[in-house]
Design a protein around this motif. Structure first.
Motif, PDB file in Angstrom:
ATOM      1  N   VAL A  37       0.953  -1.141   0.106  1.00  0.00           N
ATOM      2  CA  VAL A  37      -0.105  -0.049  -0.171  1.00  0.00           C
ATOM      3  C   VAL A  37       0.843   1.173  -0.032  1.00  0.00           C
ATOM      4  O   VAL A  37       0.587   2.449  -0.683  1.00  0.00           O
ATOM      5  CB  VAL A  37      -0.943   0.048   1.098  1.00  0.00           C
ATOM      6  CG1 VAL A  37      -1.620   1.210   1.378  1.00  0.00           C
ATOM      7  CG2 VAL A  37      -1.725  -1.211   1.050  1.00  0.00           C
ATOM      8  N   CYS A  38       1.941   1.430   0.916  1.00  0.00           N
ATOM      9  CA  CYS A  38       2.601   2.434   1.022  1.00  0.00           C
ATOM     10  C   CYS A  38       3.845   2.693   0.008  1.00  0.00           C
ATOM     11  O   CYS A  38       4.555   1.782  -0.549  1.00  0.00           O
ATOM     12  CB  CYS A  38       3.337   2.253   2.484  1.00  0.00           C
ATOM     13  SG  CYS A  38       4.799   3.269   2.730  1.00  0.00           S
ATOM     14  N   GLY A  39       3.881   3.802  -0.444  1.00  0.00           N
ATOM     15  CA  GLY A  39       4.827   4.122  -1.487  1.00  0.00           C
ATOM     16  C   GLY A  39       6.290   4.099  -0.921  1.00  0.00           C
ATOM     17  O   GLY A  39       7.124   4.042  -1.878  1.00  0.00           O
ATOM     18  N   THR A  40       6.337   4.138   0.293  1.00  0.00           N
ATOM     19  CA  THR A  40       7.750   4.107   0.993  1.00  0.00           C
ATOM     20  C   THR A  40       8.155   2.377   0.816  1.00  0.00           C
ATOM     21  O   THR A  40       9.256   2.107   0.653  1.00  0.00           O
ATOM     22  CB  THR A  40       7.864   4.524   2.194  1.00  0.00           C
ATOM     23  OG1 THR A  40       7.260   5.845   2.582  1.00  0.00           O
ATOM     24  CG2 THR A  40       9.367   4.749   2.795  1.00  0.00           C
ATOM     25  N   MET A  43       9.270   2.181  -2.828  1.00  0.00           N
ATOM     26  CA  MET A  43      10.823   2.575  -2.884  1.00  0.00           C
ATOM     27  C   MET A  43      11.700   1.532  -2.279  1.00  0.00           C
ATOM     28  O   MET A  43      12.773   1.275  -3.110  1.00  0.00           O
ATOM     29  CB  MET A  43      10.825   3.954  -2.145  1.00  0.00           C
ATOM     30  CG  MET A  43      12.304   4.608  -2.241  1.00  0.00           C
ATOM     31  SD  MET A  43      12.352   6.253  -1.533  1.00  0.00           S
ATOM     32  CE  MET A  43      12.747   5.681   0.207  1.00  0.00           C
ATOM     33  N   GLY A  65      -0.956   4.469  -1.724  1.00  0.00           N
ATOM     34  CA  GLY A  65      -0.163   4.945  -0.505  1.00  0.00           C
ATOM     35  C   GLY A  65       1.047   6.049  -0.835  1.00  0.00           C
ATOM     36  O   GLY A  65       1.633   6.200  -0.004  1.00  0.00           O
ATOM     37  N   CYS A  66       1.047   6.546  -2.053  1.00  0.00           N
ATOM     38  CA  CYS A  66       1.785   7.528  -2.041  1.00  0.00           C
ATOM     39  C   CYS A  66       1.196   8.712  -1.861  1.00  0.00           C
ATOM     40  O   CYS A  66       0.439   9.348  -3.005  1.00  0.00           O
ATOM     41  CB  CYS A  66       2.702   7.333  -3.385  1.00  0.00           C
ATOM     42  SG  CYS A  66       3.154   9.042  -4.285  1.00  0.00           S
ATOM     43  N   PRO A  67       1.468  10.165  -1.114  1.00  0.00           N
ATOM     44  CA  PRO A  67       0.837  10.815  -0.991  1.00  0.00           C
ATOM     45  C   PRO A  67       0.608  12.031  -2.016  1.00  0.00           C
ATOM     46  O   PRO A  67      -0.213  12.681  -2.350  1.00  0.00           O
ATOM     47  CB  PRO A  67       1.245  11.722   0.228  1.00  0.00           C
ATOM     48  CG  PRO A  67       2.863  11.163   0.161  1.00  0.00           C
ATOM     49  CD  PRO A  67       2.758   9.718  -0.216  1.00  0.00           C
ATOM     50  N   ASP A  95       8.068  16.765  -2.348  1.00  0.00           N
ATOM     51  CA  ASP A  95       7.638  15.657  -3.318  1.00  0.00           C
ATOM     52  C   ASP A  95       6.498  16.280  -4.267  1.00  0.00           C
ATOM     53  O   ASP A  95       6.302  15.809  -5.350  1.00  0.00           O
ATOM     54  CB  ASP A  95       6.579  14.689  -2.173  1.00  0.00           C
ATOM     55  CG  ASP A  95       7.251  14.403  -1.065  1.00  0.00           C
ATOM     56  OD1 ASP A  95       7.538  15.045  -0.275  1.00  0.00           O
ATOM     57  OD2 ASP A  95       7.262  12.838  -0.788  1.00  0.00           O
ATOM     58  N   ILE A 142      -0.029  17.715   2.925  1.00  0.00           N
ATOM     59  CA  ILE A 142      -0.182  16.454   2.280  1.00  0.00           C
ATOM     60  C   ILE A 142       0.284  15.590   3.094  1.00  0.00           C
ATOM     61  O   ILE A 142       1.026  15.795   3.918  1.00  0.00           O
ATOM     62  CB  ILE A 142       0.314  16.418   0.853  1.00  0.00           C
ATOM     63  CG1 ILE A 142       1.683  16.452   0.798  1.00  0.00           C
ATOM     64  CG2 ILE A 142      -0.073  17.342  -0.227  1.00  0.00           C
ATOM     65  CD1 ILE A 142       2.553  15.777  -0.255  1.00  0.00           C
ATOM     66  N   GLY A 143      -0.118  14.067   2.858  1.00  0.00           N
ATOM     67  CA  GLY A 143       0.423  13.014   3.688  1.00  0.00           C
ATOM     68  C   GLY A 143      -0.762  12.445   4.543  1.00  0.00           C
ATOM     69  O   GLY A 143      -1.683  13.041   4.583  1.00  0.00           O
ATOM     70  N   PHE A 144      -0.406  11.398   4.961  1.00  0.00           N
ATOM     71  CA  PHE A 144      -1.280  10.327   5.748  1.00  0.00           C
ATOM     72  C   PHE A 144      -1.197  10.552   7.481  1.00  0.00           C
ATOM     73  O   PHE A 144      -0.690  11.621   7.658  1.00  0.00           O
ATOM     74  CB  PHE A 144      -1.166   8.938   5.046  1.00  0.00           C
ATOM     75  CG  PHE A 144      -1.410   8.589   3.871  1.00  0.00           C
ATOM     76  CD1 PHE A 144      -0.091   8.726   2.942  1.00  0.00           C
ATOM     77  CD2 PHE A 144      -2.607   8.268   3.497  1.00  0.00           C
ATOM     78  CE1 PHE A 144      -0.652   8.622   1.764  1.00  0.00           C
ATOM     79  CE2 PHE A 144      -2.903   8.064   2.185  1.00  0.00           C
ATOM     80  CZ  PHE A 144      -1.821   8.254   1.137  1.00  0.00           C
ATOM     81  N   PRO A 196       1.018  -0.319   5.536  1.00  0.00           N
ATOM     82  CA  PRO A 196       2.029   0.691   5.872  1.00  0.00           C
ATOM     83  C   PRO A 196       2.748   0.807   7.233  1.00  0.00           C
ATOM     84  O   PRO A 196       2.070   0.799   8.314  1.00  0.00           O
ATOM     85  CB  PRO A 196       1.208   2.128   5.594  1.00  0.00           C
ATOM     86  CG  PRO A 196      -0.151   1.640   5.503  1.00  0.00           C
ATOM     87  CD  PRO A 196      -0.398   0.084   5.255  1.00  0.00           C
ATOM     88  N   SER A 349       8.948   9.562  -7.218  1.00  0.00           N
ATOM     89  CA  SER A 349      10.080   8.542  -7.200  1.00  0.00           C
ATOM     90  C   SER A 349       9.718   7.321  -6.859  1.00  0.00           C
ATOM     91  O   SER A 349      10.154   6.292  -7.270  1.00  0.00           O
ATOM     92  CB  SER A 349      11.311   9.177  -6.397  1.00  0.00           C
ATOM     93  OG  SER A 349      10.902   9.108  -5.102  1.00  0.00           O
ATOM     94  N   GLU A 350       8.712   7.055  -6.256  1.00  0.00           N
ATOM     95  CA  GLU A 350       8.248   5.654  -5.605  1.00  0.00           C
ATOM     96  C   GLU A 350       6.802   5.422  -6.329  1.00  0.00           C
ATOM     97  O   GLU A 350       6.194   4.824  -5.887  1.00  0.00           O
ATOM     98  CB  GLU A 350       8.152   5.576  -4.260  1.00  0.00           C
ATOM     99  CG  GLU A 350       7.416   6.604  -3.403  1.00  0.00           C
ATOM    100  CD  GLU A 350       8.014   6.733  -2.170  1.00  0.00           C
ATOM    101  OE1 GLU A 350       7.103   6.735  -1.101  1.00  0.00           O
ATOM    102  OE2 GLU A 350       9.094   6.771  -1.823  1.00  0.00           O
TER     103      GLU A 350
END
Lengths: 364, 97, 352
Positions: A37-40, A43, A65-67, A95, A142-144, A196, A349-350
């Motif tokens: 789920v998470c963009g990190t 990456m 999951g990438c903001p 970002d 932005i962000g979760f 995440p 980037s992710e």
């Protein structure tokens, strides 16, 4: 944090290889599609080259999951509109700088003279406002649930210090609900979620129980080292009955960070949010409470953003729903590349498209 | 969705703490982890500590990994390795598929 | 001296002459510069290399260097990538009205010291002064002429399948040192810029490759006879190691395989990259060289580099391959592989 030795990783990969085959056989499906789920995580998987370690039975797809990727075009346009106001100093995490809005980007606006500044923390934005009382300093929130409490804390600090020229455009989103939306669309056979890590540090794991209870889909909260991802996948594959587990136990407690949850709830409240590719999901966003109206950029400025313009042919929405492999998009790699991105999933980037682009050619 | 780095608290000054990682020092807010103390490892995201790392859990994870490494080495020496599809031979170099 | 640079100092009259004499001549004095001619006559014997570079770093001074050292080292290093001994430098200054004299003198002192270190005189230059606010303190553009000491053509076209890719030391120090000094992100890091002139390093390498007389296979002797074993040299400045390798792979239409474990990255640089979401391989360096050499000469070159202080951490970090032409593959610490792609835009801290 100590990274695992290659030998330990190899052992995890070997176990995953054997047990994934057994799990796929148990389920009677040729392979198992897990969504990270998470963009990190996307990456970390790309950075450590983990796809090389995955058995053929395990397919990893990237989720919402990438903001940057999930921010809807209309919201991006409002950030651009704010940046254009002469009195405004628009502060943001790095970002957002290159993300294409309908007709511009923050990078383009800065080049055209807008005062756009990258900050590492919302606190830095408050410091800028305190140091430059003549400017209207707006922070693009932005962000979760990992990031939202830090912005809430910055808002509280600004109010306490009387930094009246600071405001936040609240675009925060919360995690569990889009997973529910994805499963309800039922478009793709998701066998389990890599949940995440850092969102769960704040929220805890309780919020995901519905995945196993109502949809029969398991999930494991994972850390971001190579061994974390492999251990989490192993847990998913080993689940006889769907359950929500925590692999990242060194950082995540089942109840999460209650202080952060409390502070966030004091400043922000749930609201409907527009997700790229998923549309409006009721209650899945966060806005500033009425008590903080004075620090809400939404209410302080008349934001005229015009009609959002989705780039023709961009299928980031389907990529985010895990129903389209980026390479299947007609724009991928030709009209849409990291240097000249069309959709947000290529800019970040992710994002799934950026990660997939980087792998083209090497093994194809 | 959120990069965060484990860092150790070396000094606390009200709601701000001085935190260090290998060769790096920074100040972060500990408003979200009020009971964090000097010497604790905290996860830092965008200038805020968002969690105190559970030392025992961390040690357990790394202990498990060490055991896995030993198990892998022991099995290597016995020549018994489950098939991994040729992705990785024993010394971690990739066989060209 | 005390006081500040005035607009008048840029207008060619007596104030201008005082500035040139009191600051630049004092720092850089040499027979050619002292004539203060508008142009200088040089009499090189061999083939010439020619380059120019402008420097706008902020802050002007940072741990391990300053805009002055950067200006000289940057141009010397560009000449070094053509295996050219630096013969002469020109330095053009654009100075903001009100810039403090003592800061200008400190920058010039650093330039002079670096020029001496590289064994090259600063023989001519120019100075303009702009209104306050029209530039950020001082900008320095340096131009360099060098004498090429080898007979063959270096470059991507000389690179062959199987060649060794060698890096003269650790990556990321310059970028992190400047970032920490700028203070935008409020961290301090135990890092110094690697800013240094590298002609000495390259000269030693060329010598080592040329003088290979040990009873090694004749391949080395032939290949090294005219130093042809040396194929390609480039300093990984902005865009870092990844950009140099990605451009080389594209230009040479060959693939490159790189070992992550072989690339030295200091703990502090790694921590800052983890904190801000950067990849150390894309960070700028100002005192490193990437060398591609014939495989038989690899050990000779690494040894020659390590014998020099500026090359003590040198290592072979990869190999050129005919596989996946145009692409650079990194083998991670775990034996897995990922692509090294050129960074796209500016370096920005990320939360995700």
């Amino acid at each position: 944090s100590v990274a695992a030795s290659p030998a330990a990783l190899r052992r995890l990969a070997d176990d995953l290889f054997v047990e994934a085959r057994a799990a796929a056989a148990r389920r009677g499906t040729p392979d198992l599609t897990f969504m990270e789920v998470c963009g990190t995580h996307t990456m970390a998987i790309a950075r450590y080259g983990l796809r090389d370690l995955l058995p053929p039975e395990v397919r990893l797809i990237s989720g919402p999951g990438c903001p940057v990727c999930v921010t809807a075009m209309g919201d991006l346009d409002r950030v651009i509109a704010l940046a254009r106001l002469p009195a405004v100093t628009l502060t943001t995490f790095g970002d957002l700088i290159r993300v294409p809005a309908s007709r511009s980007s923050l990078a383009a606006e800065r080049a055209a003279g807008a005062d756009v500044r990258v900050v590492y923390s919302a606190r830095d934005a408050v410091e800028i406002a305190a140091a430059e009382p003549g400017r209207q300093v707006v922070f693009a929130g932005i962000g979760f649930e990992t990031t939202a409490p830090t912005v809430a804390a910055a808002l509280l600090e600004a109010r306490t210090r009387g930094v009246a020229n600071f405001s936040v455009l609240g675009l925060h989103k919360t995690m569990p609900l889009p997973l529910k939306a994805l499963l309800e669309l039922g478009e793709t056979e998701i066998a389990g979620f890599l949940l995440p890590g850092h969102v769960s540090v704040v929220t805890g794991s309780a919020g995901y129980q519905f995945l196993a209870r109502d949809f029969g889909v398991g999930g494991v909260v994972a850390g971001f080292e190579a061994h974390d991802v492999l251990r989490a996948l192993l847990s998913l594959v080993r689940q006889a009955t769907p359950a929500i587990e925590i692999e990242y136990a060194r950082a995540v407690r089942p109840e999460g960070n209650l202080v952060a949850q409390g502070l966030l709830a004091r400043v922000m409240e749930p609201c409907d949010a527009d997700w790229r590719g998923l549309g409006v999901i009721p209650g899945s966003g966060l806005r500033l409470r009425g008590e903080f109206a004075a620090l809400d950029a939404e209410r302080r400025f008349a934001i005229h953003a015009g009609e959002p313009l989705e780039p023709a042919g961009c299928r980031c929405g389907e990529v985010l729903r895990g129903v389209l492999d980026p390479a299947e998009c007609a724009l991928f790699g030709a009209r849409c590349t990291p240097e000249d991105p069309v959709g947000a999933c290529m800019v970040s980037s992710e994002g799934a498209c950026a990660a997939r682009y980087r792998y083209r050619g090497l093994d194809d | 969705m959120c990069l965060a780095l484990p860092m150790r608290i070396t000094m606390i000054d009200g709601q701000l703490a001085t935190i260090v990682a290998d060769g790096l020092e920074q100040r972060a807010s500990i408003v979200l982890v009020p009971d964090a103390d000097i010497g604790d490892y905290v996860l830092v995201h965008a200038g805020y500590a968002i969690s105190v790392i559970d030392e025992d859990e961390a040690n357990e994870t790394y202990g498990l990994l060490a055991e896995l490494a030993e198990a892998a080495a022991w099995e290597d020496s016995r020549g018994r390795r489950p098939e991994t599809g040729g992705r990785l031979d024993r010394d971690g170099t990739q066989e060209d598929a | 001296g005390t006081g500040r640079v005035l607009l008048g100092h840029g207008s060619g009259g007596k104030l201008y002459r005082d500035l040139v004499r009191d600051v630049f001549l004092t720092a850089f004095s040499n027979p050619l510069l002292d004539r203060l001619d508008d142009a200088v006559a040089l009499a090189p014997t061999g083939r010439i290399a020619f380059t120019t570079d402008s420097h706008v770093v902020q802050p002007l001074i940072f741990p391990g260097g300053d805009i002055g050292r950067l200006a000289v080292a940057g141009t010397v290093n560009d000449l070094a990538t053509a295996a050219a001994r630096p013969l002469a430098l020109a330095a053009a200054f654009i100075i903001e009205e009100g810039f403090a004299f003592d800061e200008l003198e400190a920058i010039c002192a650093s330039m002079a010291a670096t020029a001496v270190e590289a064994g090259v005189p600063i023989v001519t230059g120019d100075t303009k002064v702009v209104e306050r606010g029209a530039c950020d303190g001082v900008y320095v553009t340096t131009t360099g002429v060098g004498e090429i000491v080898i007979d063959h053509e270096l470059g991507a076209q000389a690179v062959c399948d199987g060649d060794a890719v060698i890096l003269s030391g650790g990556v990321g120090d310059h970028a992190v040192a400047v970032l920490a000094a700028r203070g935008d992100f409020h961290f301090s890091a135990d890092v110094r810029s690697d800013c240094a002139p590298l002609w000495g390093l390259v000269e030693a390498t060329v010598g080592a490759v040329r003088d290979v007389t040990s009873p090694v296979s004749s391949a080395i002797a032939d290949a090294a006879g005219g130093a042809e074993a040396l194929r390609f040299l480039r300093d990984p400045t902005r865009g870092g190691l990844t950009t140099v390798l990605a451009e080389l792979a594209e230009e040479a239409k060959l693939g490159i395989e790189v070992e992550e474990a072989a690339i030295p990255v200091s703990p502090a640089v790694r921590s800052v990259c983890d904190l801000l979401g950067y990849d150390p391989l894309t960070l700028a360096n100002e005192g490193k060289m990437v060398l591609v050499v014939a495989p038989e000469a690899a050990d000779t070159v690494v040894a020659a580099l390590r014998a020099q202080p500026l090359g003590r951490d040198a290592a072979q970090v990869g190999v050129v391959t005919a596989a996946h032409p145009g692409r650079v593959a990194l083998r991670t610490m775990f034996g897995t592989r990922r692509v090294l792609d050129m960074p796209v835009g500016e370096l920005l801290p990320r939360i995700c």
